[in-house]
Scaffold this motif. Structure first.
Motif, PDB file in Angstrom:
ATOM      1  N   UNK A  30       7.459 -17.297 -12.154  1.00  0.00           N
ATOM      2  CA  UNK A  30       8.522 -17.892 -12.969  1.00  0.00           C
ATOM      3  C   UNK A  30       8.470 -17.391 -14.411  1.00  0.00           C
ATOM      4  N   UNK A  31       7.270 -17.244 -14.918  1.00  0.00           N
ATOM      5  CA  UNK A  31       7.146 -16.749 -16.293  1.00  0.00           C
ATOM      6  C   UNK A  31       7.672 -15.326 -16.398  1.00  0.00           C
ATOM      7  N   UNK A  37      14.773 -12.276 -17.683  1.00  0.00           N
ATOM      8  CA  UNK A  37      16.139 -12.796 -17.716  1.00  0.00           C
ATOM      9  C   UNK A  37      16.727 -13.085 -16.341  1.00  0.00           C
ATOM     10  N   UNK A  38      15.877 -13.262 -15.322  1.00  0.00           N
ATOM     11  CA  UNK A  38      16.343 -13.555 -13.960  1.00  0.00           C
ATOM     12  C   UNK A  38      16.510 -15.074 -13.812  1.00  0.00           C
ATOM     13  N   UNK A  43      15.565 -20.538 -11.713  1.00  0.00           N
ATOM     14  CA  UNK A  43      15.972 -21.924 -11.445  1.00  0.00           C
ATOM     15  C   UNK A  43      15.571 -22.354 -10.038  1.00  0.00           C
ATOM     16  N   UNK A  44      15.747 -21.453  -9.073  1.00  0.00           N
ATOM     17  CA  UNK A  44      15.385 -21.788  -7.703  1.00  0.00           C
ATOM     18  C   UNK A  44      13.903 -22.058  -7.543  1.00  0.00           C
ATOM     19  N   UNK A  45      13.061 -21.214  -8.142  1.00  0.00           N
ATOM     20  CA  UNK A  45      11.612 -21.413  -8.024  1.00  0.00           C
ATOM     21  C   UNK A  45      11.167 -22.663  -8.782  1.00  0.00           C
ATOM     22  N   UNK A  46      11.818 -22.956  -9.912  1.00  0.00           N
ATOM     23  CA  UNK A  46      11.469 -24.167 -10.653  1.00  0.00           C
ATOM     24  C   UNK A  46      11.761 -25.415  -9.832  1.00  0.00           C
TER      25      UNK A  46
END
Length: 369
Positions: A30-31, A37-38, A43-46
């Motif tokens: 995620x980082x 800028x993906x 958002x999906x992984x979060x």
């Protein structure tokens, strides 16, 4: 595949039921997605992390665990950064570059090594004079591997309280083992001195024992240690580091690349750069950066045009110190330059460097023959 290492670990953790592994590498992914800028993928992984009751990520920290602190004064035991290759450019001579490339490849192929039942020892010991680039190289390695850099803080790690230093070391190394990162132990001799040193007290000897035991338990954690005094290290330390490398003052080829990078926005020609390279022989990379940036900063602040002669003078001041520009020492310094390359550093050129007449230079040379 750009995110292959993280995806591989996430899948491995999921198949083995290791939730901690899944969470830590999903956070690292995620980082990286945030930096690249993906936002849709991020958002999906979060959302998936949130459903696992994991801490939501932000731009400041992606670790599920905070960096540990020193028990008594609550100082952070390390600083965590995410270096980029653009900011951590480093120039090495070919042999040293080959060693670093081998180390990176070794880490990247650890899954293949596992399959062949070959143990992993992702450790690198850097030693050499101050200013030769040990800290910058550690950051460069973290950037190449796409991992955070966790830099130990010696002022917090070493405690005056009995037993606290060993506890701090254990706490920091356990933290590094729990998250994907490069752990950097700078000023390594402060906690890894030889145990047969009669000047050291028993407490510091126990610290070394604790350090050795914790290094043995690091597993696959990437550990980079650096010291200016390798001769002070305990002999047992050497056996814990699979890769070792001495960093020295840069050779002419490396200095040429360094000057090219430092002054590429300024109108110096190739001949002037060759002068900078020759005059800076023996200086470390940090000294070259310092003297060059100090001069360029001064020209911008004073709205001056760059003057190659003035930068050469600054380089000489750094190399030979101020005494070499005074009456007592300047003749030696002048003759030294003339002996290096009498065509490049002619008497005319030397007179410009010292802001004196050519006839005066000839007189100085005659007086010292």
């Amino acid at each position: 595949m750009k995110y292959y290492p993280e995806m591989y670990k996430i899948v491995s953790g999921a198949l083995s039921g290791d939730r901690k592994l899944v969470v830590s590498y999903t956070e690292l992914l995620c980082e990286k997605l945030q930096i690249d800028g993906e936002h849709i993928a991020l958002r999906g992984f979060k959302e998936k992390l949130s459903s696992l009751n994991s801490s939501l990520l932000n731009t400041q920290s992606a670790f599920s665990r905070p960096v540990p602190v020193e028990k008594d004064n609550r100082f952070s035991l390390a600083d965590r950064t995410f270096p980029s290759l653009d900011d951590q450019v480093i120039f090495l001579q070919q042999h040293d570059q080959d060693v670093i490339n081998s180390f990176v490849t070794y880490i990247q192929k650890k899954e293949q090594l596992h399959l062949m039942d070959i143990p992993i020892n992702s450790t690198l010991l850097l030693h050499g004079l101050p200013g030769t680039g040990k800290s910058k190289l550690a950051a460069n390695l973290a950037a190449r591997l796409g991992l955070p850099l966790v830099t130990a803080r010696a002022d917090a790690l070493i405690s005056s309280y009995l037993g606290s230093t060993s506890k701090n070391i254990r706490s920091l190394l356990e933290y590094a083992s729990s998250e994907p990162c490069v752990l950097f132990l700078d000023e390594f001799d402060a906690i890894a001195k030889a145990r047969d040193d009669k000047n050291e007290i028993g407490e510091l000897k126990r610290v070394v024992v604790s350090l050795l035991q914790n290094i043995d338990n690091l597993g696959e954690t990437i550990l980079v240690a650096a010291t200016n005094h390798v001769h002070l290290l305990d002999p047992a330390i050497g056996r814990r580091f699979h890769y070792k490398m001495e960093l020295k003052a840069p050779i002419s080829e490396v200095r040429h690349k360094l000057f090219r990078k430092l002054i590429y926005k300024f109108p110096f020609d190739d001949t002037e750069i060759e002068h900078f390279v020759t005059l800076s022989e023996g200086l470390t990379g940090a000294e070259i950066e310092m003297v060059t940036f100090d001069y360029l900063r001064q020209t911008i602040v004073n709205d001056d045009n760059v003057d190659a002669i003035e930068l050469m003078r600054k380089i000489l001041l750094c190399r030979f110190n101020w005494l070499s520009f005074q009456t007592e020492e300047r003749s030696w310094c002048m003759k030294r330059l003339f002996s290096i390359n009498n065509k490049l550093f002619s008497k005319k050129f030397i007179s410009q460097l010292w802001s004196t007449s050519q006839s005066n230079v000839s007189k100085i040379f005659k007086e010292n023959n």
